[in-house]
Design a protein around this motif. Sequence first.
Motif, short mmCIF file in Angstrom:
data_model
loop_
_atom_site.label_atom_id
_atom_site.label_comp_id
_atom_site.label_asym_id
_atom_site.label_seq_id
_atom_site.Cartn_x
_atom_site.Cartn_y
_atom_site.Cartn_z
N VAL A 16 0.85 -1.20 0.00
CA VAL A 16 0.00 0.00 0.00
C VAL A 16 0.88 1.25 0.00
O VAL A 16 2.05 1.20 0.38
CB VAL A 16 -0.95 0.03 1.22
CG1 VAL A 16 -1.99 -1.07 1.12
CG2 VAL A 16 -0.18 -0.10 2.53
N LYS A 19 -1.80 7.88 -0.87
CA LYS A 19 -2.27 8.26 -2.20
C LYS A 19 -1.90 9.69 -2.62
O LYS A 19 -1.90 10.00 -3.80
CB LYS A 19 -3.78 8.05 -2.29
CG LYS A 19 -4.15 6.58 -2.36
CD LYS A 19 -3.69 5.96 -3.66
CE LYS A 19 -3.69 4.46 -3.63
NZ LYS A 19 -3.47 3.86 -4.92
N SER A 189 -7.93 3.40 -2.63
CA SER A 189 -7.02 2.86 -3.65
C SER A 189 -7.25 3.52 -5.00
O SER A 189 -6.32 3.75 -5.76
CB SER A 189 -7.20 1.34 -3.77
OG SER A 189 -6.89 0.70 -2.55
N GLY A 371 -3.85 3.38 0.27
CA GLY A 371 -4.60 2.47 -0.61
C GLY A 371 -3.62 1.52 -1.26
O GLY A 371 -2.40 1.71 -1.19
#
Length: 688
Positions: A16, A19, A189, A371
């Motif tokens: 991950v 973002k 995500s 995400g």
Amino acid sequence: MNELDQKINTHFPGLVVRKDLVKAVKGNAIVPSYVLEYLLGQYCATSDEPTIQTGIETVKEILAKHYVHRNEAGLVRSNIKEKGRYKVIDKISVDLNDKKDVYEAQFSNLGLKDVLVDSGTVKKHPKLLVGGVWCIADLEYEFSEDKSASPWILSTLKPIQLSHFDFDGYVEARKQFTTDEWIDLLVQSIGFNPEMFGKRSKLTQLVRLIPFCERNYNLIELGPKGTGKSHIYSEFSPHGILISGGEVTVPKLFVNNASGKIGLVGYWDCVAFDEFAGKQKRVDKALVDIMKNYMANKSFSRGVETLGAEASMVFVGNTQHTVPYMLKNSDLFFELPNKFYDSAFLDRIHFYIPGWEVDIIRGEMFSSGYGFVVDYLAEILRSLRNHDYSDRYKEHFTLSSDISTRDRDGINKTFSGLMKIIFPQGGASKEEIEELLRFAIEGRKRVKDQLMRMDSTYGNVRFAYLGADGQAKPVTTLEEEEYPGYYHKSIAEGEAGEILEAAPDSPQVPSEPLAPAEPVLKEKHLTFQENQKGLSFDTLLGPYLRDATAITVTDPYIRLFYQMRNFMEFLETVVKHKAPDEEVSVHLITTEDEFKGEQQKDNLERMKESADSVGVNFTWEFDDTGTIHARHIVTNHGWKISLDRGLDIFQHYDMNDAFTFANRLQQYRPCKAFEVTFIATEGMSNEH
């Protein structure tokens, strides 16, 4: 980090990324998100801040040194010549030069052609032959006296995408998350802040992923500009390709009969057509016919041979008109090019995303949470293509018997896709399964209802499903709830302007919120769906406030700025429904904000001063017992209005933009799902 972000990092370490880092490293590089996230995944897939900062610098350095900007292509070529070998990040496509019997690569930004590639590389990465692939490549320069020989040699090539992943580990980790947490992780995500979306809007975003995890899935999304319709198909996955709707040809998409070369559908999981709408667009009729066959049968012909392919088809386009305009004058496929405005073609679409429900993207909607690195999620979705979850509702529900095979296929494929995305581990509750099934039925119903308007040969279908008790539960589209007067009409075949009334047994939805100016006041209970528009305090509450001289509002959540603004708009409704020479008392019972109590009092005081000047005596009190949970409005002339969400009935909208109608007029805001009950008090009769 919030609790969810910590949980994400615990169960998916190294897979991950935060973002907001994509923006931090992108600079002026015109490169898809999955390329940047591939690099971020190598250096920044962690929650440790110092490591993230070091990783960002490393990624920036890699991009600065190796990503080829078109205006610097000459400098990079010079570097390769001087150093003999150099690593570049570029989009590479390959063609077979049959005169020389060699494969030759083209570098999109570097501007190089005729770079020799060995056949082993092409066999390993066949997508190089169609549309091109972003790669990290080592280029060598070796000058030769032979005029026909290219000095450029491709020594190594690595497509930018994940090479391996642990699917079982993914499914196991999914079990550690609640359904809501998992949906929020998926929304993050994609790059969005889940707090800005209701449940229905989140599901709409997730439907955009189904073409990547479901084979031969046909999806359309038509709506206003700026809602991010094409973003997922261009930026999200190395297995999808976005092409302009105007550039599509039969050889490019399916097969070149002269060379025998297979087109895009043979190599990509998802082929998306951008700018698909536009009445005047020229379209090849032969293309429409082949697409109809492919979308129905998953096959197309090459001369005498029939070939199959698995690519999903996505059509995205902008609408120029409002939903009520389209429903009044034509249908929801109104904007399509004439050749695609074909009932046989449109009947093959499994789901219609109502693009008018999707918010225009604003800065505050982007996520700074964690995400999945998108190419990791892309590989997971791709592996899910091998699974079928379409029967997972059959233990609890059956589809109504008059739903046709084609309608069933659309519903089953959408349901299967959503189940794969949200419940790859299984274990969905009956209620969760029902919610996804209803959503899948609605998306197919939206297609079929429009086909019935376009073509009178389509019979009326009752879109419903049955529970274990055998009771049929009908499904409606949101447009049907909002515009029942326009929705249940059909257009006479060949007479687009003439609108005929639908059969009398069409399901009509009560439209009380849009009631006439002097309605009969009754006890009633109303339910509103998420994203429904056309509501305002004036139409919903106004008639029940008229003639009251004292109103008490109980709502524990009049604390944050947007809640204060809602209350101010409620006071505006009170003012609109009283005579100028009358005075009304409004008393608010709420709770004090733990952190910003002074600001809260200041805002309430300002409201009081403003209300005094227009004949409203506004008072308030804080209930500090912690026992008020109910939210309701009580008038002194015999009405109690119970609102399960209080005055907080609208979705997020941009309060700072003075030039949007959603800011100025409540009826243009999408609402949250809520219920309201109007109860007559003090022995009032049923009608007032």
